[in-house]
Design an enzyme around this catalytic site. Structure first.
Site, PDB file in Angstrom:
ATOM      1  N   SER A 257     -11.281  -0.700  -0.715  1.00  0.00           N
ATOM      2  CA  SER A 257     -10.031  -0.674   0.057  1.00  0.00           C
ATOM      3  C   SER A 257     -10.271  -0.960   1.524  1.00  0.00           C
ATOM      4  O   SER A 257      -9.434  -1.557   2.198  1.00  0.00           O
ATOM      5  CB  SER A 257      -9.360   0.702  -0.053  1.00  0.00           C
ATOM      6  OG  SER A 257      -8.587   0.832  -1.203  1.00  0.00           O
TER       7      SER A 257
ATOM      8  N   HIS B 141      -3.746   6.090   3.643  1.00  0.00           N
ATOM      9  CA  HIS B 141      -4.507   4.916   3.213  1.00  0.00           C
ATOM     10  C   HIS B 141      -3.956   3.629   3.821  1.00  0.00           C
ATOM     11  O   HIS B 141      -4.695   2.807   4.370  1.00  0.00           O
ATOM     12  CB  HIS B 141      -4.477   4.853   1.686  1.00  0.00           C
ATOM     13  CG  HIS B 141      -5.307   3.785   1.068  1.00  0.00           C
ATOM     14  ND1 HIS B 141      -4.835   2.516   0.809  1.00  0.00           N
ATOM     15  CD2 HIS B 141      -6.590   3.798   0.638  1.00  0.00           C
ATOM     16  CE1 HIS B 141      -5.780   1.799   0.239  1.00  0.00           C
ATOM     17  NE2 HIS B 141      -6.868   2.555   0.123  1.00  0.00           N
TER      18      HIS B 141
ATOM     19  N   ASP C 225       0.834  -1.201   0.000  1.00  0.00           N
ATOM     20  CA  ASP C 225       0.000   0.000   0.000  1.00  0.00           C
ATOM     21  C   ASP C 225       0.876   1.263   0.000  1.00  0.00           C
ATOM     22  O   ASP C 225       1.947   1.271  -0.599  1.00  0.00           O
ATOM     23  CB  ASP C 225      -0.915  -0.049   1.238  1.00  0.00           C
ATOM     24  CG  ASP C 225      -2.243   0.624   1.020  1.00  0.00           C
ATOM     25  OD1 ASP C 225      -2.266   1.852   0.906  1.00  0.00           O
ATOM     26  OD2 ASP C 225      -3.271  -0.079   0.974  1.00  0.00           O
TER      27      ASP C 225
END
Length: 400
Positions: free
Chosen positions: A346, A192, A161
């Site tokens: 996600s 994120h 990520d």
């Protein structure tokens, strides 16, 4: 992951076979990277022959630069050598060099390198989350997360990520940096990856609260990266997991892009290497069959559900989806401390990676077979899941 609606014409776009290697078609909606390619070698090529091929490429590239006055290109950049056999490389080459490579009998196919991105679509700070309670309960609307006290202890989650804030209080020292294929900053400048990691192994937000988390950075501060860089992260995670015990490892990829055979093949190599891999279906409300690596059948592809047990309006769907997980307005960790709320496939995917780690802690068998175990434990509750799509929502088997 969404498609970026910019089609780039290219002389090499149409699929063709020139004395051996297929140059794969570049589909509409793919944001390709100028003069950058991924080359995948034939199955079973030996290390010796692979080394010989790379030496040939480097020699010919240098000759083109020096003797022919070719436009300056960077040449070979990344080399891939998965322990399960997938070999290849990526680099910056002009069209003539690519045509020379395509004539080699030891090359399986060539693909344009392309942009990938994260799958979060919105955020809202400091509101309560519902996803954990839903994973631990047979009924919606609960406020308690029921789970076994083993809580994923002994498992390791590779988060491929934007990086992870390993100092965040959520991880209690269980998070470490693994590898960085983006820059020289071992930090999550996007947020994120930290959010995803918190859903997997955070003490408050995590499905597997005692699991170890390893940050593998493949996306930049804007949440963007390339297929070639992501594949480097996938290779590293596979090798590290095999060294430490693949049967105790899970991997999470809350990212993706338009269809890429190279990305799918790399995902399959992770699964073949014995690591359970959860991948986001994507956020375009379309069939995930045209997304990668979500469309790879040997991995676990995750769609996003709402608190009302319906398909999230942004979530991709289709036969490639293995299971639904909470993905709308999910609270988890943010860099620097505290929490934030994000939505997207996600956010659904780390619930499944976390559940895989949780089941490993319970002594369940690891590896790609965990996806079947998770599907068997799932409950049939999703309303309007989408055409040809499962209606199964994940459950850890502990709640009422």
């Amino acid at each position: 992951m969404g498609f970026i609606t910019k089609a780039i014409p290219l002389a090499l776009a149409a699929a063709s076979v020139i004395n051996g290697a297929e140059i794969l078609e570049t589909r509409a909606g793919v944001q390709t990277l100028a003069d950058k390619y991924i080359v995948v070698m034939n199955d079973g090529i030996s290390d010796k022959d692979f080394d010989s091929h790379r030496s040939w490429v480097n020699r010919n590239h240098r000759r083109r630069l020096i003797r022919r006055g070719a436009k300056a290109m960077g040449g070979m950049k990344h080399t891939y050598n998965f322990p399960t056999g997938l070999k290849g490389y990526s680099g910056h080459f002009d069209e003539q060099m690519i045509n020379e490579i395509s004539k080699r009998a030891d090359v399986k196919y060539i693909e344009r390198d392309a942009r990938v991105q994260i799958n979060a679509i919105e955020q809202q700070d400091n509101v309560p989350s519902w996803g954990l309670a839903r994973v631990g309960s047979k009924e919606p609307g609960g406020t308690t997360y029921y789970y076994d006290s083993t809580a994923g202890e002994g498992s390791t989650a590779y988060v491929i990520d934007t990086g992870t804030d390993i100092q965040h209080e959520e991880f209690e020292g269980r998070a470490t940096w693994g590898a960085n294929f983006v820059d020289d900053m071992d930090m999550d400048c996007n947020g994120h990856g930290t959010h995803v990691s918190g859903t997997i192994g955070g003490k408050t937000f995590g499905v597997a609260k005692k699991s170890n988390v390893v940050a593998v950075k493949v996306l930049d501060c804007s949440g963007s990266g390339s297929n070639s860089g992501v594949i480097m992260g996938m290779e590293w995670a596979t090798k590290d997991a095999q060294q430490k015990g693949a049967d105790k490892a899970v991997a999470n990829m809350s990212l993706g892009g338009a269809f890429s055979q190279a990305s799918n093949d790399a995902a399959a190599a992770i699964a073949k290497g014995g690591v359970f891999l959860a991948v986001a279906a994507g956020n375009d409300n379309v069939d995930a069959a045209d997304s990668s690596p979500a469309s790879e059948p040997s991995i676990c592809t995750i769609a996003a559900s709402t608190e009302q047990d319906s398909k999230a309006d942004f979530s991709n769907f289709g036969q490639v989806v293995d299971v639904y997980a909470p993905g709308d307005s999910i609270t988890s960790a943010k860099p620097g401390g505290g929490s934030q709320v994000l939505s997207g496939t996600s956010m659904a995917t780390p619930h499944v990676a976390g559940l895989g780690a949780y089941l490993i802690g319970l002594g369940k068998g690891g590896g790609p077979g965990l996806c079947d175990t998770i599907k068997q434990m799932a409950i049939d509750v999703i309303q309007n899941p989408g055409a040809s799509t499962t209606s199964k929502l994940i459950n850890n088997g502990s709640g009422m």
